[in-house]
Scaffold this motif. Structure first.
Motif, PDB file in Angstrom:
ATOM      1  N   VAL A 266      57.631 129.865  43.517  1.00  0.00           N
ATOM      2  CA  VAL A 266      57.695 129.983  44.800  1.00  0.00           C
ATOM      3  C   VAL A 266      57.901 131.571  44.523  1.00  0.00           C
ATOM      4  O   VAL A 266      57.110 132.436  46.128  1.00  0.00           O
ATOM      5  N   LEU A 267      58.373 132.404  43.520  1.00  0.00           N
ATOM      6  CA  LEU A 267      58.438 134.424  44.416  1.00  0.00           C
ATOM      7  C   LEU A 267      56.921 134.642  43.695  1.00  0.00           C
ATOM      8  O   LEU A 267      57.383 135.529  44.791  1.00  0.00           O
ATOM      9  N   SER A 268      55.772 134.077  43.632  1.00  0.00           N
ATOM     10  CA  SER A 268      54.857 134.768  44.110  1.00  0.00           C
ATOM     11  C   SER A 268      54.023 134.109  44.774  1.00  0.00           C
ATOM     12  O   SER A 268      53.171 134.812  45.160  1.00  0.00           O
ATOM     13  N   LEU A 269      54.207 133.650  45.561  1.00  0.00           N
ATOM     14  CA  LEU A 269      53.730 133.018  47.181  1.00  0.00           C
ATOM     15  C   LEU A 269      53.555 134.094  47.846  1.00  0.00           C
ATOM     16  O   LEU A 269      54.659 134.432  48.225  1.00  0.00           O
ATOM     17  N   THR A 270      52.529 134.014  48.280  1.00  0.00           N
ATOM     18  CA  THR A 270      52.415 135.602  49.561  1.00  0.00           C
ATOM     19  C   THR A 270      52.165 134.541  51.014  1.00  0.00           C
ATOM     20  O   THR A 270      51.684 133.877  50.305  1.00  0.00           O
ATOM     21  N   ALA A 271      51.922 135.406  51.839  1.00  0.00           N
ATOM     22  CA  ALA A 271      51.640 135.352  53.023  1.00  0.00           C
ATOM     23  C   ALA A 271      50.782 134.559  53.171  1.00  0.00           C
ATOM     24  O   ALA A 271      50.262 133.646  53.809  1.00  0.00           O
ATOM     25  N   ASN A 272      49.655 134.950  51.854  1.00  0.00           N
ATOM     26  CA  ASN A 272      47.623 134.881  52.118  1.00  0.00           C
ATOM     27  C   ASN A 272      48.344 133.928  51.712  1.00  0.00           C
ATOM     28  O   ASN A 272      47.777 133.239  52.234  1.00  0.00           O
ATOM     29  N   ASP A 273      48.682 133.187  50.882  1.00  0.00           N
ATOM     30  CA  ASP A 273      48.854 132.522  50.068  1.00  0.00           C
ATOM     31  C   ASP A 273      48.878 130.907  50.844  1.00  0.00           C
ATOM     32  O   ASP A 273      48.672 129.670  51.417  1.00  0.00           O
ATOM     33  N   LEU A 274      49.754 130.882  51.797  1.00  0.00           N
ATOM     34  CA  LEU A 274      50.662 130.375  53.037  1.00  0.00           C
ATOM     35  C   LEU A 274      49.629 129.895  53.984  1.00  0.00           C
ATOM     36  O   LEU A 274      49.589 129.084  54.431  1.00  0.00           O
ATOM     37  N   SER A 275      49.045 131.344  54.203  1.00  0.00           N
ATOM     38  CA  SER A 275      47.544 130.715  55.160  1.00  0.00           C
ATOM     39  C   SER A 275      46.787 130.220  54.969  1.00  0.00           C
ATOM     40  O   SER A 275      46.050 129.278  55.477  1.00  0.00           O
ATOM     41  N   ASN A 276      46.593 130.183  53.762  1.00  0.00           N
ATOM     42  CA  ASN A 276      44.928 129.681  52.933  1.00  0.00           C
ATOM     43  C   ASN A 276      45.478 128.247  53.280  1.00  0.00           C
ATOM     44  O   ASN A 276      44.803 127.290  53.956  1.00  0.00           O
ATOM     45  N   ALA A 277      46.841 127.765  53.006  1.00  0.00           N
ATOM     46  CA  ALA A 277      47.473 126.039  53.155  1.00  0.00           C
ATOM     47  C   ALA A 277      47.032 125.799  54.423  1.00  0.00           C
ATOM     48  O   ALA A 277      46.455 124.290  54.441  1.00  0.00           O
ATOM     49  N   VAL A 278      48.068 126.748  55.243  1.00  0.00           N
ATOM     50  CA  VAL A 278      47.926 125.720  57.087  1.00  0.00           C
ATOM     51  C   VAL A 278      46.849 125.688  57.552  1.00  0.00           C
ATOM     52  O   VAL A 278      46.352 124.938  58.580  1.00  0.00           O
ATOM     53  N   GLY A 279      45.861 127.177  57.333  1.00  0.00           N
ATOM     54  CA  GLY A 279      45.168 127.043  58.298  1.00  0.00           C
ATOM     55  C   GLY A 279      44.849 128.067  59.652  1.00  0.00           C
ATOM     56  O   GLY A 279      46.025 128.603  59.553  1.00  0.00           O
TER      57      GLY A 279
END
Length: 128
Positions: free
Chosen positions: A80-93
């Motif tokens: 969780v601490l390594s999660l980035t905004a880019n990772d989240l963007s890839n999941a959200v679309g």
């Protein structure tokens, strides 16, 4: 357009709202003054067992918050601490223009929630 995952997360009650059993909490933004997101977690033995969010914002903020919670549920704190905004963007679309800050807000709230521990007792002040 948001991803199928983000769409499912928004439609599910699983990732919404506060709950009393939360061990960790944080927020990002300023309540009542622009974008705002709250995150509640149950963390046990280094694992996120449950994650929920609340945002009074637009559909984009709801999609980001709920997807962030889905991504961290069942994961180790270290991940969780390594999660980035880019990772989240890839999941959200794809978000509408100008809504990308929600990604950073959600990641910030998750990281802050992990490092906060609601079960830690505050030092008490005893009256003498």
């Amino acid at each position: 357009m948001i991803s199928e995952l983000a769409s499912r997360c928004v439609q599910s009650d699983e990732f919404w709202g506060p709950f009393d059993a939360a061990s960790h909490y944080s927020s990002s933004g300023t309540r009542g003054c622009g974008p705002y997101l709250e995150i509640w977690l149950i963390v046990e033995n280094g694992m996120v067992l449950k994650a929920t969010c609340r945002t009074p914002g637009c559909p984009s903020s709801r999609a980001v918050g709920a997807t962030a919670c889905a991504l961290v549920k069942g994961r180790e704190v270290k991940a969780v601490l390594s999660l980035t905004a880019n990772d989240l963007s890839n999941a959200v679309g794809v978000l509408p223009e100008g809504k990308e800050d929600y990604l950073k807000m959600a990641v910030e709230a998750l990281h802050l929630a992990i490092v906060s521990d609601m079960r830690k007792e505050e030092p008490s002040c005893e009256l003498v």
